[in-house]
Design a protein around this motif. Structure first.
Motif, PDB file in Angstrom:
ATOM      1  N   CYS A 142       0.849  -1.199   0.000  1.00  0.00           N
ATOM      2  CA  CYS A 142       0.000   0.000   0.000  1.00  0.00           C
ATOM      3  C   CYS A 142       0.884   1.250   0.000  1.00  0.00           C
ATOM      4  CB  CYS A 142      -0.886  -0.034   1.238  1.00  0.00           C
ATOM      5  SG  CYS A 142      -2.153   1.232   1.299  1.00  0.00           S
ATOM      6  N   GLN A 143       0.497   2.253  -0.790  1.00  0.00           N
ATOM      7  CA  GLN A 143       1.150   3.568  -0.778  1.00  0.00           C
ATOM      8  C   GLN A 143       0.074   4.643  -0.788  1.00  0.00           C
ATOM      9  OE1 GLN A 143       3.967   3.477  -4.152  1.00  0.00           O
ATOM     10  NE2 GLN A 143       5.602   3.770  -2.664  1.00  0.00           N
ATOM     11  N   ASP A 144       0.220   5.610   0.109  1.00  0.00           N
ATOM     12  CA  ASP A 144      -0.731   6.726   0.201  1.00  0.00           C
ATOM     13  C   ASP A 144      -2.168   6.227   0.300  1.00  0.00           C
ATOM     14  OD1 ASP A 144       1.408   8.549  -0.080  1.00  0.00           O
ATOM     15  OD2 ASP A 144       1.312   8.363  -2.274  1.00  0.00           O
ATOM     16  N   GLY A 145      -2.352   5.159   1.070  1.00  0.00           N
ATOM     17  CA  GLY A 145      -3.703   4.661   1.298  1.00  0.00           C
ATOM     18  C   GLY A 145      -4.283   3.841   0.167  1.00  0.00           C
ATOM     19  N   LYS A 146      -3.499   3.558  -0.868  1.00  0.00           N
ATOM     20  CA  LYS A 146      -4.008   2.795  -2.013  1.00  0.00           C
ATOM     21  C   LYS A 146      -3.163   1.533  -2.222  1.00  0.00           C
ATOM     22  CE  LYS A 146      -5.608   6.915  -4.513  1.00  0.00           C
ATOM     23  NZ  LYS A 146      -5.492   7.698  -5.772  1.00  0.00           N
ATOM     24  N   TYR A 147      -3.865   0.459  -2.545  1.00  0.00           N
ATOM     25  CA  TYR A 147      -3.161  -0.787  -2.855  1.00  0.00           C
ATOM     26  C   TYR A 147      -2.483  -0.683  -4.218  1.00  0.00           C
ATOM     27  CZ  TYR A 147      -5.422  -3.084   1.106  1.00  0.00           C
ATOM     28  OH  TYR A 147      -5.818  -3.434   2.372  1.00  0.00           O
ATOM     29  N   ILE A 175       6.235  -7.684  -6.885  1.00  0.00           N
ATOM     30  CA  ILE A 175       6.778  -6.835  -7.946  1.00  0.00           C
ATOM     31  C   ILE A 175       5.659  -5.947  -8.476  1.00  0.00           C
ATOM     32  CG2 ILE A 175       7.860  -6.802 -10.221  1.00  0.00           C
ATOM     33  CD1 ILE A 175       9.179  -9.435  -9.517  1.00  0.00           C
ATOM     34  N   PRO A 176       5.772  -4.624  -8.302  1.00  0.00           N
ATOM     35  CA  PRO A 176       4.708  -3.717  -8.743  1.00  0.00           C
ATOM     36  C   PRO A 176       4.694  -3.577 -10.268  1.00  0.00           C
ATOM     37  CG  PRO A 176       6.585  -2.450  -7.985  1.00  0.00           C
ATOM     38  CD  PRO A 176       6.923  -3.890  -7.728  1.00  0.00           C
ATOM     39  N   ASN A 177       3.525  -3.272 -10.793  1.00  0.00           N
ATOM     40  CA  ASN A 177       3.430  -3.035 -12.242  1.00  0.00           C
ATOM     41  C   ASN A 177       4.268  -1.835 -12.650  1.00  0.00           C
ATOM     42  OD1 ASN A 177       1.722  -5.203 -12.365  1.00  0.00           O
ATOM     43  ND2 ASN A 177      -0.155  -4.004 -12.578  1.00  0.00           N
ATOM     44  N   THR A 178       4.334  -0.839 -11.772  1.00  0.00           N
ATOM     45  CA  THR A 178       5.182   0.337 -11.983  1.00  0.00           C
ATOM     46  C   THR A 178       6.195   0.402 -10.850  1.00  0.00           C
ATOM     47  OG1 THR A 178       3.343   1.534 -13.004  1.00  0.00           O
ATOM     48  CG2 THR A 178       5.224   2.841 -12.263  1.00  0.00           C
ATOM     49  N   ALA A 182      12.985   5.270  -5.200  1.00  0.00           N
ATOM     50  CA  ALA A 182      13.824   5.308  -4.002  1.00  0.00           C
ATOM     51  C   ALA A 182      13.441   6.510  -3.156  1.00  0.00           C
ATOM     52  CB  ALA A 182      15.291   5.364  -4.386  1.00  0.00           C
ATOM     53  N   GLY A 183      13.362   6.282  -1.846  1.00  0.00           N
ATOM     54  CA  GLY A 183      12.991   7.348  -0.929  1.00  0.00           C
ATOM     55  C   GLY A 183      11.513   7.369  -0.589  1.00  0.00           C
ATOM     56  N   GLN A 184      10.698   6.737  -1.418  1.00  0.00           N
ATOM     57  CA  GLN A 184       9.277   6.625  -1.097  1.00  0.00           C
ATOM     58  C   GLN A 184       9.086   5.670   0.076  1.00  0.00           C
ATOM     59  OE1 GLN A 184       7.413   5.249  -4.727  1.00  0.00           O
ATOM     60  NE2 GLN A 184       6.745   7.319  -5.283  1.00  0.00           N
ATOM     61  N   GLU A 185       7.900   5.721   0.659  1.00  0.00           N
ATOM     62  CA  GLU A 185       7.539   4.777   1.710  1.00  0.00           C
ATOM     63  C   GLU A 185       6.456   3.844   1.186  1.00  0.00           C
ATOM     64  OE1 GLU A 185       7.141   5.624   6.254  1.00  0.00           O
ATOM     65  OE2 GLU A 185       5.085   5.657   5.465  1.00  0.00           O
ATOM     66  N   ALA A 186       6.549   2.593   1.530  1.00  0.00           N
ATOM     67  CA  ALA A 186       5.536   1.609   1.153  1.00  0.00           C
ATOM     68  C   ALA A 186       5.212   0.749   2.371  1.00  0.00           C
ATOM     69  CB  ALA A 186       6.038   0.724   0.009  1.00  0.00           C
ATOM     70  N   THR A 187       3.964   0.345   2.453  1.00  0.00           N
ATOM     71  CA  THR A 187       3.516  -0.484   3.571  1.00  0.00           C
ATOM     72  C   THR A 187       3.214  -1.891   3.073  1.00  0.00           C
ATOM     73  OG1 THR A 187       2.554   1.419   4.720  1.00  0.00           O
ATOM     74  CG2 THR A 187       1.792  -0.750   5.411  1.00  0.00           C
ATOM     75  N   LEU A 188       3.857  -2.868   3.689  1.00  0.00           N
ATOM     76  CA  LEU A 188       3.643  -4.271   3.350  1.00  0.00           C
ATOM     77  C   LEU A 188       2.617  -4.861   4.303  1.00  0.00           C
ATOM     78  CD1 LEU A 188       4.511  -6.976   1.914  1.00  0.00           C
ATOM     79  CD2 LEU A 188       6.186  -7.208   3.773  1.00  0.00           C
ATOM     80  N   SER A 209       5.785  -0.526   7.563  1.00  0.00           N
ATOM     81  CA  SER A 209       6.167   0.405   6.499  1.00  0.00           C
ATOM     82  C   SER A 209       7.671   0.406   6.317  1.00  0.00           C
ATOM     83  CB  SER A 209       5.679   1.816   6.830  1.00  0.00           C
ATOM     84  OG  SER A 209       4.260   1.850   6.860  1.00  0.00           O
ATOM     85  N   PHE A 210       8.097   0.589   5.057  1.00  0.00           N
ATOM     86  CA  PHE A 210       9.504   0.557   4.725  1.00  0.00           C
ATOM     87  C   PHE A 210       9.834   1.679   3.756  1.00  0.00           C
ATOM     88  CE2 PHE A 210       8.129  -3.710   5.714  1.00  0.00           C
ATOM     89  CZ  PHE A 210       9.126  -4.176   6.557  1.00  0.00           C
ATOM     90  N   ASP A 211      11.056   2.193   3.865  1.00  0.00           N
ATOM     91  CA  ASP A 211      11.554   3.150   2.879  1.00  0.00           C
ATOM     92  C   ASP A 211      12.133   2.381   1.703  1.00  0.00           C
ATOM     93  OD1 ASP A 211      10.879   5.390   4.381  1.00  0.00           O
ATOM     94  OD2 ASP A 211      12.777   5.339   5.494  1.00  0.00           O
ATOM     95  N   ILE A 212      11.772   2.795   0.496  1.00  0.00           N
ATOM     96  CA  ILE A 212      12.275   2.136  -0.701  1.00  0.00           C
ATOM     97  C   ILE A 212      13.756   2.468  -0.878  1.00  0.00           C
ATOM     98  CG2 ILE A 212      12.027   1.877  -3.187  1.00  0.00           C
ATOM     99  CD1 ILE A 212       9.630   0.848  -1.579  1.00  0.00           C
ATOM    100  N   GLU A 213      14.574   1.424  -1.005  1.00  0.00           N
ATOM    101  CA  GLU A 213      16.011   1.603  -1.181  1.00  0.00           C
ATOM    102  C   GLU A 213      16.369   1.582  -2.667  1.00  0.00           C
ATOM    103  OE1 GLU A 213      18.181  -1.318   1.097  1.00  0.00           O
ATOM    104  OE2 GLU A 213      16.523  -1.488   2.519  1.00  0.00           O
TER     105      GLU A 213
END
Length: 221
Positions: A142-147, A175-178, A182-188, A209-213
Motif C-alpha cells: 500500500c502507498q498513500d492509502g491505495k493498494y 513486484i509492482p506493475n510500476t 527510491a525514498g518513497q515509503e511503502a507499507t507491506l 512500512s519501509f523506505d524504498i532503497e
C-alpha cells in the motif's frame, strides 16, 4: 567408514537441513521364552562396543551415520519443538545409505526479513510456506492509502523430497506493475492466512512500512 544406517534430517525441503537432532539407533531381536514362544525385543544399540556413539547429533548438514552389524534397525529422531519421528525398520544388509528423514516443526510461521527496493519488495519467512497462499490476495503493498497493482513471484521454490508434485518456498517478491521510487515509503501487509508447509497459519497479520532503497542489481523475474 560409517555408512549404515546413514542419511540426513531436513525440514520441508531437502536443502533445509536440521542440525542438532538427537538420533538414536535401536535394534530388534526375537527372544524365545520358556514356552518356546518368540517375542520382539527392541533395545537401544550399545554403540560403545563398536567404538561409536549412540545416540548422536546431526551435524550442520543434518547428517548422521553409523556402521552397525547385521540385523534389523530403526532410527529415532528428536529435537525440541519438532515432532519425534522414526524411520522404518531397516534390514542390514543391504547398506542403508539414504535414510533421509523429514521432521515437522509445529511453530506458527513469521515474517523474518523484508527488503524494499525500487523493483519490488522481498519477503522472507522463517519457515518454508505453501505457495498456494503466497498470492496477491494475502501479500499486498500500500502507498498513500491505495493498494499497488503487482504480482507475487516465488524466489526459492523447491520441490518436496517426498512428493515431486508438492513445492514450498520461504522467500517471495511483490513486484509492482510500476517500479517504486527510491525514498518513497511503502507499507507491506501479509495476511495471517498464509500457511507454513505444516499447514499452520501466522499468528496475526504482518503490517510494516519501509523506505524504498536504491536497487543494487535488477531482480531476475
Amino acid at each position: 567408514p560409517s555408512i549404515d544406517p546413514a542419511g540426513y534430517v531436513y525440514e520441508s525441503v531437502s536443502s533445509n537441513r536440521i542440525e542438532g537432532v538427537t538420533v538414536s539407533c535401536y535394534y530388534k531381536e526375537f527372544v524365545e521364552d520358556m514356552y518356546g514362544d518368540l517375542h520382539e525385543n527392541i533395545t537401544l544399540w550399545n554403540a560403545e562396543e563398536f567404538a561409536q556413539e549412540n545416540p548422536l547429533f546431526t551435524d550442520k548438514n543434518g547428517m548422521y551415520q553409523w556402521f552397525v552389524p547385521q540385523g534389523l534397525w530403526q532410527v529415532k529422531f528428536e529435537k525440541e519443538g519438532y515432532e519425534t519421528t522414526y524411520s522404518e525398520w531397516l534390514p542390514v544388509p543391504p547398506p542403508q545409505l539414504e535414510v533421509n528423514i523429514p521432521m515437522v516443526h509445529n511453530k506458527q510461521p513469521e515474517v523474518a526479513n523484508v527488503h524494499a527496493y525500487e523493483e519490488g519488495i522481498e519477503v522472507e519467512f522463517d519457515k518454508y510456506m505453501m505457495p498456494d497462499y503466497l498470492t496477491t490476495d494475502n501479500i499486498k503493498v500500500c502507498q498513500d492509502g491505495k493498494y499497488i497493482d503487482g504480482k507475487v513471484v516465488l524466489v526459492d521454490e523447491e520441490i518436496s523430497y517426498l512428493d515431486e508434485n508438492v513445492k514450498y518456498a520461504s522467500c517471495v517478491r511483490f513486484i509492482p506493475n510500476t517500479a517504486f521510487l527510491a525514498g518513497q515509503e511503502a507499507t507491506l501487509i501479509v495476511a495471517n492466512k498464509v500457511k507454513s508447509y505444516a499447514g499452520i497459519q501466522m499468528a496475526e497479520n504482518f503490517t510494516q512500512s519501509f523506505d524504498i532503497e536504491k536497487e543494487v542489481k535488477k531482480f531476475v523475474v
